[in-house]
Each structure stands twice: as structure tokens, then as C-alpha cells.
Enzyme design. Sequence first.
Site, PDB file in Angstrom:
ATOM      1  N   TYR A   1      -6.541 -32.469 107.382  1.00 38.78           N
ATOM      2  CA  TYR A   1      -7.163 -32.997 106.154  1.00 38.78           C
ATOM      3  C   TYR A   1      -6.919 -32.081 104.952  1.00 38.78           C
ATOM      4  O   TYR A   1      -6.752 -32.569 103.831  1.00 38.78           O
ATOM      5  CB  TYR A   1      -8.655 -33.273 106.366  1.00 38.78           C
ATOM      6  CG  TYR A   1      -8.851 -34.625 107.017  1.00 38.78           C
ATOM      7  CD1 TYR A   1      -8.763 -35.795 106.267  1.00 38.78           C
ATOM      8  CD2 TYR A   1      -9.043 -34.732 108.385  1.00 38.78           C
ATOM      9  CE1 TYR A   1      -8.881 -37.039 106.864  1.00 38.78           C
ATOM     10  CE2 TYR A   1      -9.174 -35.972 108.990  1.00 38.78           C
ATOM     11  CZ  TYR A   1      -9.091 -37.120 108.224  1.00 38.78           C
ATOM     12  OH  TYR A   1      -9.191 -38.346 108.813  1.00 38.78           O
TER      13      TYR A   1
ATOM     14  N   ARG B   1      -3.634 -33.077 103.824  1.00 43.83           N
ATOM     15  CA  ARG B   1      -3.662 -34.378 103.145  1.00 43.83           C
ATOM     16  C   ARG B   1      -4.267 -34.258 101.744  1.00 43.83           C
ATOM     17  O   ARG B   1      -3.806 -34.902 100.801  1.00 43.83           O
ATOM     18  CB  ARG B   1      -4.443 -35.400 103.982  1.00 43.83           C
ATOM     19  CG  ARG B   1      -3.673 -35.810 105.222  1.00 43.83           C
ATOM     20  CD  ARG B   1      -4.418 -36.836 106.045  1.00 43.83           C
ATOM     21  NE  ARG B   1      -4.615 -38.087 105.327  1.00 43.83           N
ATOM     22  CZ  ARG B   1      -5.467 -39.037 105.718  1.00 43.83           C
ATOM     23  NH1 ARG B   1      -6.200 -38.870 106.803  1.00 43.83           N
ATOM     24  NH2 ARG B   1      -5.574 -40.144 105.025  1.00 43.83           N
TER      25      ARG B   1
ATOM     26  N   ASN C   1      -7.681 -47.116 101.492  1.00 38.55           N
ATOM     27  CA  ASN C   1      -7.134 -45.799 101.160  1.00 38.55           C
ATOM     28  C   ASN C   1      -8.250 -44.810 100.821  1.00 38.55           C
ATOM     29  O   ASN C   1      -9.217 -45.159 100.157  1.00 38.55           O
ATOM     30  CB  ASN C   1      -6.152 -45.915  99.996  1.00 38.55           C
ATOM     31  CG  ASN C   1      -4.970 -46.808 100.353  1.00 38.55           C
ATOM     32  OD1 ASN C   1      -4.740 -47.086 101.523  1.00 38.55           O
ATOM     33  ND2 ASN C   1      -4.243 -47.258  99.353  1.00 38.55           N
TER      34      ASN C   1
ATOM     35  N   HIS D   1     -12.888 -46.996 103.916  1.00 36.57           N
ATOM     36  CA  HIS D   1     -12.700 -45.898 104.872  1.00 36.57           C
ATOM     37  C   HIS D   1     -13.107 -44.541 104.306  1.00 36.57           C
ATOM     38  O   HIS D   1     -12.715 -43.503 104.841  1.00 36.57           O
ATOM     39  CB  HIS D   1     -11.246 -45.876 105.375  1.00 36.57           C
ATOM     40  CG  HIS D   1     -10.914 -47.055 106.243  1.00 36.57           C
ATOM     41  ND1 HIS D   1      -9.620 -47.424 106.573  1.00 36.57           N
ATOM     42  CD2 HIS D   1     -11.718 -47.952 106.859  1.00 36.57           C
ATOM     43  CE1 HIS D   1      -9.655 -48.498 107.345  1.00 36.57           C
ATOM     44  NE2 HIS D   1     -10.904 -48.848 107.529  1.00 36.57           N
TER      45      HIS D   1
ATOM     46  N   CYS E   1     -21.891 -33.943 106.248  1.00 38.14           N
ATOM     47  CA  CYS E   1     -22.344 -33.095 107.349  1.00 38.14           C
ATOM     48  C   CYS E   1     -22.259 -33.865 108.664  1.00 38.14           C
ATOM     49  O   CYS E   1     -22.728 -35.001 108.751  1.00 38.14           O
ATOM     50  CB  CYS E   1     -23.775 -32.637 107.094  1.00 38.14           C
ATOM     51  SG  CYS E   1     -24.445 -31.737 108.502  1.00 38.14           S
TER      52      CYS E   1
ATOM     53  N   CYS F   1     -26.505 -33.788 109.840  1.00 37.30           N
ATOM     54  CA  CYS F   1     -27.537 -34.548 109.126  1.00 37.30           C
ATOM     55  C   CYS F   1     -26.970 -35.630 108.219  1.00 37.30           C
ATOM     56  O   CYS F   1     -27.725 -36.432 107.661  1.00 37.30           O
ATOM     57  CB  CYS F   1     -28.427 -33.596 108.323  1.00 37.30           C
ATOM     58  SG  CYS F   1     -27.611 -32.876 106.885  1.00 37.30           S
TER      59      CYS F   1
ATOM     60  N   CYS G   1     -28.494 -27.874 107.306  1.00 35.53           N
ATOM     61  CA  CYS G   1     -28.769 -27.823 108.752  1.00 35.53           C
ATOM     62  C   CYS G   1     -27.799 -26.941 109.516  1.00 35.53           C
ATOM     63  O   CYS G   1     -27.986 -26.710 110.707  1.00 35.53           O
ATOM     64  CB  CYS G   1     -28.787 -29.238 109.339  1.00 35.53           C
ATOM     65  SG  CYS G   1     -27.153 -29.936 109.574  1.00 35.53           S
TER      66      CYS G   1
ATOM     67  N   THR H   1      -0.685 -53.105 103.386  1.00 37.97           N
ATOM     68  CA  THR H   1      -1.404 -52.764 104.617  1.00 37.97           C
ATOM     69  C   THR H   1      -0.732 -53.429 105.808  1.00 37.97           C
ATOM     70  O   THR H   1      -0.296 -54.579 105.724  1.00 37.97           O
ATOM     71  CB  THR H   1      -2.898 -53.151 104.565  1.00 37.97           C
ATOM     72  OG1 THR H   1      -3.489 -52.845 105.847  1.00 37.97           O
ATOM     73  CG2 THR H   1      -3.123 -54.616 104.245  1.00 37.97           C
ATOM     74  N   SER H   2      -0.661 -52.686 106.923  1.00 39.05           N
ATOM     75  CA  SER H   2      -0.096 -53.257 108.152  1.00 39.05           C
ATOM     76  C   SER H   2      -1.076 -54.249 108.781  1.00 39.05           C
ATOM     77  O   SER H   2      -0.711 -54.971 109.702  1.00 39.05           O
ATOM     78  CB  SER H   2       0.262 -52.144 109.136  1.00 39.05           C
ATOM     79  OG  SER H   2      -0.881 -51.385 109.445  1.00 39.05           O
TER      80      SER H   2
HETATM   81  P1  OAD Z   1      -0.202 -48.420 107.496  1.00 31.23           P
HETATM   82  O1  OAD Z   1       0.539 -47.121 107.456  1.00 31.23           O
HETATM   83  O2  OAD Z   1      -0.607 -48.932 108.825  1.00 31.23           O
HETATM   84  O3  OAD Z   1       0.679 -49.564 106.835  1.00 31.23           O
HETATM   85  C1  OAD Z   1       1.334 -49.391 105.607  1.00 31.23           C
HETATM   86  C2  OAD Z   1       1.911 -50.738 105.205  1.00 31.23           C
HETATM   87  O4  OAD Z   1       2.473 -50.593 103.911  1.00 31.23           O
HETATM   88  C3  OAD Z   1       3.013 -51.268 106.117  1.00 31.23           C
HETATM   89  O5  OAD Z   1       2.751 -52.629 106.430  1.00 31.23           O
HETATM   90  C4  OAD Z   1       4.283 -51.138 105.261  1.00 31.23           C
HETATM   91  O6  OAD Z   1       5.214 -52.209 105.522  1.00 31.23           O
HETATM   92  C5  OAD Z   1       3.704 -51.272 103.862  1.00 31.23           C
HETATM   93  N1  OAD Z   1       4.476 -50.609 102.797  1.00 31.23           N
HETATM   94  C6  OAD Z   1       5.237 -49.491 102.867  1.00 31.23           C
HETATM   95  N2  OAD Z   1       5.739 -49.180 101.673  1.00 31.23           N
HETATM   96  C7  OAD Z   1       5.287 -50.116 100.802  1.00 31.23           C
HETATM   97  C8  OAD Z   1       5.440 -50.339  99.393  1.00 31.23           C
HETATM   98  N3  OAD Z   1       6.177 -49.512  98.638  1.00 31.23           N
HETATM   99  N4  OAD Z   1       4.811 -51.405  98.836  1.00 31.23           N
HETATM  100  C9  OAD Z   1       4.056 -52.240  99.580  1.00 31.23           C
HETATM  101  N5  OAD Z   1       3.884 -52.078 100.909  1.00 31.23           N
HETATM  102  C10 OAD Z   1       4.481 -51.024 101.510  1.00 31.23           C
HETATM  103  O7  OAD Z   1      -1.440 -48.281 106.501  1.00 31.23           O
HETATM  104  P2  OAD Z   1      -2.803 -49.096 106.440  1.00 31.23           P
HETATM  105  O8  OAD Z   1      -2.577 -50.541 106.759  1.00 31.23           O
HETATM  106  O9  OAD Z   1      -3.448 -48.758 105.153  1.00 31.23           O
HETATM  107  O10 OAD Z   1      -7.646 -45.788 108.711  1.00 31.23           O
HETATM  108  O11 OAD Z   1      -3.595 -48.422 107.605  1.00 31.23           O
HETATM  109  C11 OAD Z   1      -4.886 -48.887 107.871  1.00 31.23           C
HETATM  110  C12 OAD Z   1      -5.778 -47.776 108.328  1.00 31.23           C
HETATM  111  O12 OAD Z   1      -5.220 -47.138 109.465  1.00 31.23           O
HETATM  112  C13 OAD Z   1      -5.920 -46.628 107.340  1.00 31.23           C
HETATM  113  O13 OAD Z   1      -6.918 -46.855 106.369  1.00 31.23           O
HETATM  114  C14 OAD Z   1      -6.324 -45.508 108.226  1.00 31.23           C
HETATM  115  C15 OAD Z   1      -5.276 -45.705 109.270  1.00 31.23           C
HETATM  116  O14 OAD Z   1      -5.435 -45.075 110.417  1.00 31.23           O
HETATM  117  C16 OAD Z   1      -8.481 -44.812 109.005  1.00 31.23           C
HETATM  118  O15 OAD Z   1      -8.207 -43.646 108.809  1.00 31.23           O
HETATM  119  C17 OAD Z   1      -9.772 -45.300 109.577  1.00 31.23           C
HETATM  120 ZN    ZN Z   2     -26.463 -31.028 107.658  1.00 28.87          ZN
END
Ligand code: OAD
Ligand code: ZN
Length: 232
Positions: A48, A51, A82, A108, A116, A119, A142, A180-181
Site C-alpha cells: 500500500y 501504491r 477506485n 472500495h 484502525c 476500533c 486503542c 472495469t472487468s
Molecule cells: P480490473 O483490473 O479488474 O479491470 C480493469 C479493466 O479496465 C479491464 O476490463 C480492462 O479491459 C479495462 N481497461 C484497461 N485499460 C483501459 C482504458 N484505457 N480505458 C478503459 N478501460 C480500460 O479493475 P477493476 O474492475 O476496477 O477491489 O477491479 C475491481 C476491483 O478488483 C478493484 O476495485 C479492486 C480489485 O481487486 C478491491 O480492492 C476490493
Molecule cells: Zn483503535
Amino acid sequence: MLSGAGLSAESGVPVFRGAQGLWRTHRPEDLATPQAFRRDPRLVWEWYAWRRDVVAACAPNDGHRAIARRAARGGVAVVTQNVDGLHARARGEVASDGDVAYPLLELHGALSRDRCSGCGARTAAVSVDTTSADRLPRCGRCGSLLRPDVVWFGESLDPSVLDTSFRLASEATVCLVVGTSAVVHPAASVPLATRHAGGTVVEVNPEPTPLTRYAAVSMGGPAAEVLPQLLG
Ligand code: OAD
Ligand code: ZN
């Protein structure tokens, strides 16, 4: 609208799935869990901290800005998976007089906050010394370990953020889904609430996803190119 990591790809924030998603040899699914944090909090914090550094060096792109400009005219809610804070930064960048204060729902959580692990108290992100486990940041109240205020696999989303997102999606005539995938639920189900209520799903993604068959229109280009044309 619902956004995912692909929206921030052109800002330089790595997506989660695919080869780009690996950090060293670790998959996000193996690090973003409460079990991983219990087993090796220092390793999870190291990821993190990396990141946070990546995001700090990135800026919103034309896709974020097009969304912020359109949303500020009213009638739009932004729901995102995001945690990079780039929607909020874009809103600040394009702000002008007469803007509507639109909902921005971070399903998310946010990298910019800590929470924390004992707590639950939330704070702004502190700087983290990851050189040894006993130097990791602890709660001032805590004494438990602080963690990033993000949702990990196996954890529930904030019920009020989730309920508001689904309610707004079910009231929307159009749900724009960007980068999003669409494999992580419940986030990936948000556009289906629009669809089930008789609205339209529009998808922007270079690859097909499980939502593509529900979309009336799919646009295959990168978000930073497609969104300014679509929303401009
Ligand atoms: P992913 O990494 O699973 O998917 C990214 C998507 O973006 C894919 O479908 C790509 O085809 C698409 N992509 C890539 N480049 C692009 C561009 N320039 N323009 C448009 N689309 C593009 O990411 P998320 O779907 O956000 O959760 O992942 C969902 C969740 O899984 C995240 O929020 C995170 C992760 O683990 C947690 O941390 C709980
Ligand atoms: Zn605490």
C-alpha cells in the site's frame, strides 16, 4: 456512472488483473485480504505504501476530467471502485462557479485514509515506516494496528455507500460503465440495477466483460479518448 481501474490506467495507475497487476510476485487477491494483513501486516503495508507513492505521482486524465465536467452540470452520480482519489482530484481541477455538488461514492474506500483494525476509527493517511513490523502505525486510541481504509476481499462494503449507489443506479436512465472487468461484486452489479429498472447500460472498455451483453452500446477505445467525445 460506474468506474474501475481502467479509467485510471492512462494516468499511470496499474490495473488489478492481467500481468500489469502483479506487485513483485504477488497477486492483489493474495494481498488485499484481512488474512494477509494478519499473517504479514508489514508486507501488506509495503504494497500500500508503494501504491500511495504511485498514485501521488499520477494525475487525473481527460477521462476523469470529462466525467467531472459533465457531473458538475447535474443529474449525474459517480460510483467508483477506485481507491486512488482521482475522481475527487479531477472535480477540484475543473471546478467552476455554478457547479452542482454531485454524489461521489467510493465503494472500495480510499487510499488517502487509514482505519484502525481494532476500533475502526478513521484518520487521514499517515506516513508508514515499513522497515519492520514493530514500526507499523498504531491507533492513538486503542493501540491496534492501523490499516488502509479500503475494502479487502472477503469484507463487506460500507452499507450506506452501497445502498445509495444501488438506489441511484436504479433511478438512472443511463449507467455509463468505464474501465472495469466487472468481476468483483457487488460493485459489478450496480449497472444491472439500472438495467432492471428499465434504463440503459453504456460500456467503455477495450475488452469485453460480463456486463457487455447487458450494454446497449459498447465502446472499445481507451477511456481518456472516448469519454471527452462522449460527454463533451
Ligand atoms: P480490473 O483490473 O479488474 O479491470 C480493469 C479493466 O479496465 C479491464 O476490463 C480492462 O479491459 C479495462 N481497461 C484497461 N485499460 C483501459 C482504458 N484505457 N480505458 C478503459 N478501460 C480500460 O479493475 P477493476 O474492475 O476496477 O477491489 O477491479 C475491481 C476491483 O478488483 C478493484 O476495485 C479492486 C480489485 O481487486 C478491491 O480492492 C476490493
Ligand atoms: Zn483503535
